[in-house]
Design a protein around this motif. Structure first.
Motif, PDB file in Angstrom:
ATOM      1  N   GLU A   1       0.779  -1.343  -0.004  1.00  0.00           N
ATOM      2  CA  GLU A   1       0.133   0.020  -0.152  1.00  0.00           C
ATOM      3  C   GLU A   1       0.998   1.395   0.175  1.00  0.00           C
ATOM      4  OE1 GLU A   1      -3.166   0.200  -0.742  1.00  0.00           O
ATOM      5  OE2 GLU A   1      -2.982  -1.785  -1.000  1.00  0.00           O
TER       6      GLU A   1
ATOM      7  N   LYS B   1       2.275   1.149  -3.902  1.00  0.00           N
ATOM      8  CA  LYS B   1       1.637   0.785  -4.950  1.00  0.00           C
ATOM      9  C   LYS B   1       1.305   1.924  -5.991  1.00  0.00           C
ATOM     10  CE  LYS B   1      -3.101  -0.892  -5.675  1.00  0.00           C
ATOM     11  NZ  LYS B   1      -4.569  -1.329  -4.939  1.00  0.00           N
ATOM     12  N   GLN B   2       0.886   3.081  -5.374  1.00  0.00           N
ATOM     13  CA  GLN B   2       0.624   4.319  -6.250  1.00  0.00           C
ATOM     14  C   GLN B   2       1.944   4.783  -7.205  1.00  0.00           C
ATOM     15  OE1 GLN B   2      -2.422   5.361  -6.613  1.00  0.00           O
ATOM     16  NE2 GLN B   2      -1.875   6.088  -8.627  1.00  0.00           N
ATOM     17  N   GLU B   3       3.105   4.616  -6.573  1.00  0.00           N
ATOM     18  CA  GLU B   3       4.199   4.970  -7.199  1.00  0.00           C
ATOM     19  C   GLU B   3       4.353   3.813  -8.593  1.00  0.00           C
ATOM     20  OE1 GLU B   3       7.169   7.330  -4.517  1.00  0.00           O
ATOM     21  OE2 GLU B   3       7.662   4.986  -4.735  1.00  0.00           O
TER      22      GLU B   3
ATOM     23  N   LEU C   1       2.130   2.076  -9.732  1.00  0.00           N
ATOM     24  CA  LEU C   1       0.923   2.388 -10.804  1.00  0.00           C
ATOM     25  C   LEU C   1       1.385   3.567 -11.664  1.00  0.00           C
ATOM     26  CD1 LEU C   1      -2.186   1.417  -8.585  1.00  0.00           C
ATOM     27  CD2 LEU C   1      -1.310  -0.097 -10.562  1.00  0.00           C
ATOM     28  N   ASP C   2       1.793   4.692 -11.121  1.00  0.00           N
ATOM     29  CA  ASP C   2       2.081   5.861 -11.858  1.00  0.00           C
ATOM     30  C   ASP C   2       3.184   5.767 -12.935  1.00  0.00           C
ATOM     31  OD1 ASP C   2       0.122   7.077 -10.326  1.00  0.00           O
ATOM     32  OD2 ASP C   2       1.318   8.350  -8.831  1.00  0.00           O
TER      33      ASP C   2
ATOM     34  N   HIS D   1       4.013   2.860 -14.345  1.00  0.00           N
ATOM     35  CA  HIS D   1       3.331   1.910 -15.267  1.00  0.00           C
ATOM     36  C   HIS D   1       2.674   2.691 -16.246  1.00  0.00           C
ATOM     37  CE1 HIS D   1       0.965  -1.384 -17.101  1.00  0.00           C
ATOM     38  NE2 HIS D   1       0.062  -0.489 -16.911  1.00  0.00           N
TER      39      HIS D   1
ATOM     40  N   ALA E   1      -4.402   0.505 -16.740  1.00  0.00           N
ATOM     41  CA  ALA E   1      -4.002   0.542 -15.388  1.00  0.00           C
ATOM     42  C   ALA E   1      -4.874  -0.337 -14.588  1.00  0.00           C
ATOM     43  CB  ALA E   1      -4.031   1.931 -14.921  1.00  0.00           C
ATOM     44  N   GLU E   2      -6.078  -0.377 -14.761  1.00  0.00           N
ATOM     45  CA  GLU E   2      -6.818  -1.483 -13.888  1.00  0.00           C
ATOM     46  C   GLU E   2      -6.493  -2.895 -14.007  1.00  0.00           C
ATOM     47  OE1 GLU E   2      -8.021   0.675 -16.146  1.00  0.00           O
ATOM     48  OE2 GLU E   2      -8.895   2.391 -14.950  1.00  0.00           O
TER      49      GLU E   2
ATOM     50  N   ALA F   1      -3.213  -3.100 -12.247  1.00  0.00           N
ATOM     51  CA  ALA F   1      -3.411  -3.183 -10.540  1.00  0.00           C
ATOM     52  C   ALA F   1      -3.743  -4.286 -10.357  1.00  0.00           C
ATOM     53  CB  ALA F   1      -4.477  -2.064 -10.305  1.00  0.00           C
TER      54      ALA F   1
END
Length: 185
Positions: free
Chosen positions: A14, A17-19, A21-22, A24, A41-42, A45
């Motif tokens: 957690e 994760k955002q880093e 995804l960004d 990617h 992105a979905e 994820a």
């Protein structure tokens, strides 16, 4: 400026994760124009969450001056892994035999454009492999990426192609590559 590398395990997903995804989205969508449901992105994820749920999952995140510049992650192949099930030509049983500690799969390695060609990908890769107990590491690469340059890069890192697979109905056909975790000098 120095790139710094930090390790993460599933307990830290957690936080990182955002880093992931960004990066990617920036690299796969903007830089390489990868579109369609498989590259969304979905879906990425979902795959990330699935990979991170497997025992032994780990990641390395690279930062320079606090800015995320790349990541890699993967997990050991379990004894009941489906990793080898989608080979276009089956491999010998001695190649596909897994026990949970024989092979680690590198699921993703992604570096943002300004850091490509700087050795950051290699450093991510080697930092991630440091301390791994598995005998060998495997990865999938789209042989068309960079007109074959990406696969050639992995070959320069000691990987060899052992076959091809299509792991998802809507994914490309990938080259399956393998090398020892620790290489002799």
């Amino acid at each position: 400026m120095t790139v710094e590398f930090s390790q993460a395990t599933a307990e830290h997903l957690e936080v990182v994760k955002q880093e992931i995804l960004d990066i990617h989205v920036e690299v796969r969508h903007r830089d390489f124009g990868m579109t369609g449901d498989f590259h969304s992105a979905e879906r990425f994820a979902e795959r990330l969450a699935t990979y991170a749920s497997r025992p032994g999952w780990s990641a390395v995140i690279a930062h320079e001056d606090g800015v995320p510049v790349g990541f890699c992650f993967g997990h050991p192949l379990a004894a009941d892994t489906k990793w080898w099930a989608t080979m276009t030509t089956p491999l010998a049983a001695d190649v596909t035999r897994e026990d949970g500690s024989r092979t680690v799969a590198l699921n993703e390695i992604v570096v943002r454009r300004p850091w490509r060609g700087s050795g950051t990908a290699w450093q991510l890769h080697e930092t991630w492999l440091t301390g791994r107990d598995e005998e060998r590491v495997t990865l999938l690469v789209n042989p068309e990426s960079g007109n074959g340059a990406l696969q050639a890069n992995y070959e320069a890192w000691g990987y060899r192609k052992i076959g091809e697979q299509k792991p998802f109905p809507d994914s490309p056909v990938y080259s399956v590559m393998l090398r020892p975790v620790t290489q002799s000098a």
